[in-house]
Design a protein around this motif. Structure first.
Motif, PDB file in Angstrom:
ATOM      1  N   GLU A  17      11.784 -21.191   3.497  1.00 30.80           N
ATOM      2  CA  GLU A  17      12.063 -19.846   2.987  1.00 30.80           C
ATOM      3  C   GLU A  17      13.027 -19.913   1.804  1.00 30.80           C
ATOM      4  O   GLU A  17      12.854 -19.213   0.798  1.00 30.80           O
ATOM      5  CB  GLU A  17      12.640 -18.978   4.101  1.00 30.80           C
ATOM      6  CG  GLU A  17      13.040 -17.577   3.656  1.00 30.80           C
ATOM      7  CD  GLU A  17      11.877 -16.749   3.151  1.00 30.80           C
ATOM      8  OE1 GLU A  17      12.116 -15.858   2.299  1.00 30.80           O
ATOM      9  OE2 GLU A  17      10.730 -17.008   3.584  1.00 30.80           O
ATOM     10  N   VAL A  18      14.049 -20.762   1.905  1.00 34.08           N
ATOM     11  CA  VAL A  18      14.988 -20.933   0.794  1.00 34.08           C
ATOM     12  C   VAL A  18      14.258 -21.470  -0.440  1.00 34.08           C
ATOM     13  O   VAL A  18      14.454 -20.990  -1.565  1.00 34.08           O
ATOM     14  CB  VAL A  18      16.143 -21.874   1.198  1.00 34.08           C
ATOM     15  CG1 VAL A  18      16.992 -22.220  -0.023  1.00 34.08           C
ATOM     16  CG2 VAL A  18      16.992 -21.228   2.275  1.00 34.08           C
ATOM     17  N   THR A  20      11.277 -21.075  -1.358  1.00 32.29           N
ATOM     18  CA  THR A  20      10.390 -20.103  -2.026  1.00 32.29           C
ATOM     19  C   THR A  20      11.118 -19.339  -3.125  1.00 32.29           C
ATOM     20  O   THR A  20      10.489 -18.792  -4.027  1.00 32.29           O
ATOM     21  CB  THR A  20       9.812 -19.085  -1.019  1.00 32.29           C
ATOM     22  OG1 THR A  20      10.875 -18.348  -0.416  1.00 32.29           O
ATOM     23  CG2 THR A  20       8.982 -19.772   0.034  1.00 32.29           C
ATOM     24  N   HIS A  21      12.459 -19.312  -3.075  1.00 33.99           N
ATOM     25  CA  HIS A  21      13.251 -18.576  -4.062  1.00 33.99           C
ATOM     26  C   HIS A  21      13.761 -19.470  -5.191  1.00 33.99           C
ATOM     27  O   HIS A  21      14.417 -18.978  -6.113  1.00 33.99           O
ATOM     28  CB  HIS A  21      14.438 -17.898  -3.368  1.00 33.99           C
ATOM     29  CG  HIS A  21      14.036 -16.891  -2.340  1.00 33.99           C
ATOM     30  ND1 HIS A  21      13.758 -15.574  -2.643  1.00 33.99           N
ATOM     31  CD2 HIS A  21      13.834 -17.019  -0.997  1.00 33.99           C
ATOM     32  CE1 HIS A  21      13.422 -14.929  -1.542  1.00 33.99           C
ATOM     33  NE2 HIS A  21      13.456 -15.781  -0.522  1.00 33.99           N
ATOM     34  N   VAL A  22      13.469 -20.756  -5.115  1.00 34.91           N
ATOM     35  CA  VAL A  22      13.911 -21.699  -6.150  1.00 34.91           C
ATOM     36  C   VAL A  22      12.805 -21.844  -7.191  1.00 34.91           C
ATOM     37  O   VAL A  22      11.638 -22.006  -6.830  1.00 34.91           O
ATOM     38  CB  VAL A  22      14.238 -23.078  -5.538  1.00 34.91           C
ATOM     39  CG1 VAL A  22      14.662 -24.066  -6.624  1.00 34.91           C
ATOM     40  CG2 VAL A  22      15.320 -22.943  -4.476  1.00 34.91           C
ATOM     41  N   PRO A  23      13.133 -21.766  -8.500  1.00 31.47           N
ATOM     42  CA  PRO A  23      12.102 -21.947  -9.530  1.00 31.47           C
ATOM     43  C   PRO A  23      11.334 -23.255  -9.329  1.00 31.47           C
ATOM     44  O   PRO A  23      11.912 -24.281  -8.940  1.00 31.47           O
ATOM     45  CB  PRO A  23      12.910 -21.961 -10.828  1.00 31.47           C
ATOM     46  CG  PRO A  23      14.131 -21.169 -10.513  1.00 31.47           C
ATOM     47  CD  PRO A  23      14.451 -21.466  -9.079  1.00 31.47           C
ATOM     48  N   LYS A  51       5.142 -19.542  -1.866  1.00 27.95           N
ATOM     49  CA  LYS A  51       5.630 -19.162  -3.197  1.00 27.95           C
ATOM     50  C   LYS A  51       4.593 -18.290  -3.918  1.00 27.95           C
ATOM     51  O   LYS A  51       4.950 -17.349  -4.635  1.00 27.95           O
ATOM     52  CB  LYS A  51       5.955 -20.407  -4.034  1.00 27.95           C
ATOM     53  CG  LYS A  51       7.238 -21.107  -3.592  1.00 27.95           C
ATOM     54  CD  LYS A  51       7.581 -22.285  -4.469  1.00 27.95           C
ATOM     55  CE  LYS A  51       8.015 -21.865  -5.862  1.00 27.95           C
ATOM     56  NZ  LYS A  51       9.259 -21.075  -5.874  1.00 27.95           N
ATOM     57  N   HIS A  54       5.023 -14.958  -2.404  1.00 30.84           N
ATOM     58  CA  HIS A  54       6.300 -14.381  -2.824  1.00 30.84           C
ATOM     59  C   HIS A  54       6.234 -13.833  -4.244  1.00 30.84           C
ATOM     60  O   HIS A  54       6.809 -12.783  -4.554  1.00 30.84           O
ATOM     61  CB  HIS A  54       7.397 -15.445  -2.723  1.00 30.84           C
ATOM     62  CG  HIS A  54       8.743 -14.985  -3.202  1.00 30.84           C
ATOM     63  ND1 HIS A  54       9.171 -15.181  -4.502  1.00 30.84           N
ATOM     64  CD2 HIS A  54       9.755 -14.316  -2.564  1.00 30.84           C
ATOM     65  CE1 HIS A  54      10.378 -14.663  -4.640  1.00 30.84           C
ATOM     66  NE2 HIS A  54      10.759 -14.146  -3.491  1.00 30.84           N
ATOM     67  N   ASP A  55       5.517 -14.530  -5.132  1.00 33.35           N
ATOM     68  CA  ASP A  55       5.410 -14.119  -6.531  1.00 33.35           C
ATOM     69  C   ASP A  55       4.198 -13.233  -6.802  1.00 33.35           C
ATOM     70  O   ASP A  55       3.849 -12.991  -7.954  1.00 33.35           O
ATOM     71  CB  ASP A  55       5.362 -15.353  -7.432  1.00 33.35           C
ATOM     72  CG  ASP A  55       6.699 -16.082  -7.464  1.00 33.35           C
ATOM     73  OD1 ASP A  55       7.657 -15.589  -6.849  1.00 33.35           O
ATOM     74  OD2 ASP A  55       6.774 -17.145  -8.103  1.00 33.35           O
TER      75      ASP A  55
END
Length: 269
Positions: A17-18, A20-23, A51, A54-55
């Motif tokens: 989950e973490v 998924t927020h990293v470029p 990802k 998420h995007d």
């Protein structure tokens, strides 16, 4: 008292989950080398599907099979029109003039004399040709646009080419298009060049879309050549040849369920 590492404190689901927020590029360049656990998690299809969700590249009910989720994600990030100035908003900027016959290329505003409105209100201009052959082109350098060699050779994503053309209602014309997939030394690996389209005089000036999809092309594609244009059939001074606008080259993920491409169909709108 021994200190616990982040890998011991956080379950894999939380780490995913973490991540998924990293470029994406930081994941590969900075996070993946940290340890074997992070490497293995970052290499999973699960992360890249998360990802993509998420995007907003896919939806919760997505059911189409994807062979490589990491490549799918990067292709979604990169997806855009690779042709510059496709709608003549910047005059002739970015276009190489290959033939400039008659009274030469000209930029005009829609709908133009004896013309019709374009299907999309966002397109306001077009390129107009003359009484002798007018051709213009762009050559896209795929590496410069972010498409690395392994992606093009192993994944071979779909390359979708689109163009729009119309005649003046009071004059006949001939329209042509040529698109080539080129190697590093500019050898032709695949080509789309349908027969020229001739539109008679006193036509309805309808805008027509032509599209073609390159799939399963040979390895080694490094450049894409896009060329189009034409001339009028009455040999009238001025700009009575075909009008072209809203051209595009888009590289998109190949989805198994998608129908096989390469239609080359001309569709009036």
């Amino acid at each position: 008292m021994a200190l616990l590492s982040i890998n011991e404190l956080l379950p894999n689901t939380i780490l995913l989950e973490v991540f998924t927020h990293v470029p994406a590029r930081q994941l590969l360049l900075r996070c993946r080398p940290v340890c074997s656990l992070w490497r293995d998690l970052i290499d999973t299809a699960t992360l890249w599907k998360l990802k993509s969700l998420h995007d907003s590249f896919i939806t919760e009910d997505w059911d189409q099979p994807v062979a490589d989720w990491k490549s799918f994600y990067f292709l979604c990030i990169l997806r855009r029109n690779l042709l510059r100035n496709p709608c003549a908003e910047e005059g002739m900027t970015a276009w190489h003039i290959d033939a400039n016959g008659g009274d030469e290329w000209k930029v005009e505003s829609l709908p133009g004399a004896y013309g019709t409105d374009f299907p999309s209100p966002h397109v306001r201009n077009y390129f107009s040709t003359s009484y002798e052959l007018c051709l213009k082109s762009q050559t896209v350098n795929l590496k410069a646009e972010g498409y690395w060699e392994e992606l093009m050779d192993e994944v071979r994503p779909d390359i979708v080419v689109t163009d729009w053309y119309a005649a003046r209602g009071d004059c006949g014309c001939t329209y042509r298009i040529r698109v080539q997939l080129l190697s590093a030394d500019y050898s032709t690996l695949a080509s789309f060049e349908p027969p020229p389209v001739t539109i008679p005089q006193w036509n309805d000036a309808t805008w027509t879309e032509v599209t073609h999809t390159f799939s399963d092309y040979p390895r080694g594609v490094r450049h894409i050549l896009f060329q189009h244009g034409g001339k009028d059939t009455q040999f009238w001074a001025g700009w009575y040849g075909p009008r072209v606008t809203n051209s595009s080259i888009v590289i998109r993920p190949k989805v198994t369920r998608n129908p096989a491409p390469s239609t080359g169909q001309h569709r009036p709108r």
